[in-house]
Design a protein around this motif. Sequence first.
Motif, PDB file in Angstrom:
ATOM      1  N   ARG B  87       0.804  -1.136   0.184  1.00 55.28           N
ATOM      2  CA  ARG B  87       0.073   0.546  -0.527  1.00 55.28           C
ATOM      3  C   ARG B  87       0.802   1.139   0.607  1.00 55.28           C
ATOM      4  NH1 ARG B  87      -2.319   2.699   4.798  1.00 55.28           N
ATOM      5  NH2 ARG B  87      -3.951   3.668   3.959  1.00 55.28           N
ATOM      6  N   ASP B  88       1.595   1.123   1.067  1.00 52.59           N
ATOM      7  CA  ASP B  88       2.640   2.520   0.404  1.00 52.59           C
ATOM      8  C   ASP B  88       3.457   2.710  -0.646  1.00 52.59           C
ATOM      9  OD1 ASP B  88       2.764   2.834   3.902  1.00 52.59           O
ATOM     10  OD2 ASP B  88       3.775   1.130   4.103  1.00 52.59           O
ATOM     11  N   SER B  92       3.151   5.864  -3.070  1.00 46.95           N
ATOM     12  CA  SER B  92       3.871   6.727  -3.053  1.00 46.95           C
ATOM     13  C   SER B  92       4.218   6.959  -4.555  1.00 46.95           C
ATOM     14  CB  SER B  92       5.270   6.001  -2.619  1.00 46.95           C
ATOM     15  OG  SER B  92       6.441   6.889  -3.235  1.00 46.95           O
ATOM     16  N   ARG B  93       3.726   5.747  -5.341  1.00 51.53           N
ATOM     17  CA  ARG B  93       3.701   5.977  -7.621  1.00 51.53           C
ATOM     18  C   ARG B  93       2.591   6.714  -7.702  1.00 51.53           C
ATOM     19  NH1 ARG B  93       4.268  -0.356  -8.376  1.00 51.53           N
ATOM     20  NH2 ARG B  93       6.056  -0.863  -7.987  1.00 51.53           N
ATOM     21  N   VAL B  98       1.360  12.668  -9.969  1.00 55.26           N
ATOM     22  CA  VAL B  98       0.671  13.568  -9.775  1.00 55.26           C
ATOM     23  C   VAL B  98       1.882  14.939 -10.070  1.00 55.26           C
ATOM     24  CG1 VAL B  98      -0.600  14.650  -8.781  1.00 55.26           C
ATOM     25  CG2 VAL B  98      -1.580  12.343  -9.143  1.00 55.26           C
ATOM     26  N   GLY B  99       2.212  14.395  -9.093  1.00 56.30           N
ATOM     27  CA  GLY B  99       3.507  15.236  -9.045  1.00 56.30           C
ATOM     28  C   GLY B  99       3.951  15.908 -10.432  1.00 56.30           C
ATOM     29  N   SER B 139       2.724  14.967  -2.171  1.00 53.63           N
ATOM     30  CA  SER B 139       2.762  15.133  -0.590  1.00 53.63           C
ATOM     31  C   SER B 139       1.344  14.924  -0.739  1.00 53.63           C
ATOM     32  CB  SER B 139       4.227  16.039   0.074  1.00 53.63           C
ATOM     33  OG  SER B 139       5.485  15.415  -0.802  1.00 53.63           O
ATOM     34  N   VAL B 140       0.994  15.917  -0.813  1.00 61.52           N
ATOM     35  CA  VAL B 140      -0.931  16.064  -0.565  1.00 61.52           C
ATOM     36  C   VAL B 140      -1.537  14.780  -1.155  1.00 61.52           C
ATOM     37  CG1 VAL B 140      -2.578  17.498  -0.414  1.00 61.52           C
ATOM     38  CG2 VAL B 140      -0.751  18.762  -0.004  1.00 61.52           C
ATOM     39  N   VAL B 141      -0.967  14.395  -2.267  1.00 56.34           N
ATOM     40  CA  VAL B 141      -1.787  13.188  -2.330  1.00 56.34           C
ATOM     41  C   VAL B 141      -1.661  12.156  -2.592  1.00 56.34           C
ATOM     42  CG1 VAL B 141      -1.793  12.071  -4.837  1.00 56.34           C
ATOM     43  CG2 VAL B 141      -2.178  14.657  -5.319  1.00 56.34           C
TER      44      VAL B 141
END
Lengths: 73, 150
Positions: B87-88, B92-93, B98-99, B139-141
């Motif tokens: 899940r991490d 992260s991906r 998105v970033g 990071s927010v996502v």
Amino acid sequence: MGKPTRVTNRIRALRFAAGEMTQAELADRVGVTRQTVIAIEQGRYSPSLEVAFQIARVFDVPLDDVFQYPEGE
Amino acid sequence: MPFEEKMTWVGLVVTLVVPVVYFAIMLGRLGDAPAADIHYQWPLIIAIGASIGLTIVGAIATAIGTAIAAEVRGRSASDDIDRKDERDVRISRHGDLVGFYVSSAGMVGVLALTMLQYDYFWIANALYLSFVVGTLVGSVVKLVAYRRGF
């Protein structure tokens, strides 16, 4: 993201039946974080097939005793 | 809170604080001199270096804090700082993707500034801003995914 999964599960009931196994204990046995177990239990995360099988194996039950998917989809 | 989520918070705070200080300094200088005369190079290098350094320090402090907290509360394996599950990785991906899109959109603006032959000051700072905004959004996502589900 954020879309709730349609997969439901009986992990909470199975944990209770397995001597009130804690989420932390299940997480340790499957090798995921406690938060991931919580997310799966609450239907906020659909695990991979591999983790799903590992969870079923911990409770010694078939996969579809742990996870269910609505009919007709 | 999973260790990876804590690390995301560390990254978010560092990515927010350092550029705010840097851009505050640059805006102050912009009021005193034309853009072409502003020496932004060293402050920018220092800002990037500070972000890397503070992230490392934050990661070490978070790891120590997590280990101590797990020991005090008697939790061992499930709070391990080296436990990173599927899940991490997925979160992260997703956040990084998105970033990346956000940074890429910013790059179009940087390209436009370059074609229009703006001063290097504007181009370099627009480039930095694109990276910063992309990282912040990523990071927010990730944090939203941790909280609301993924």
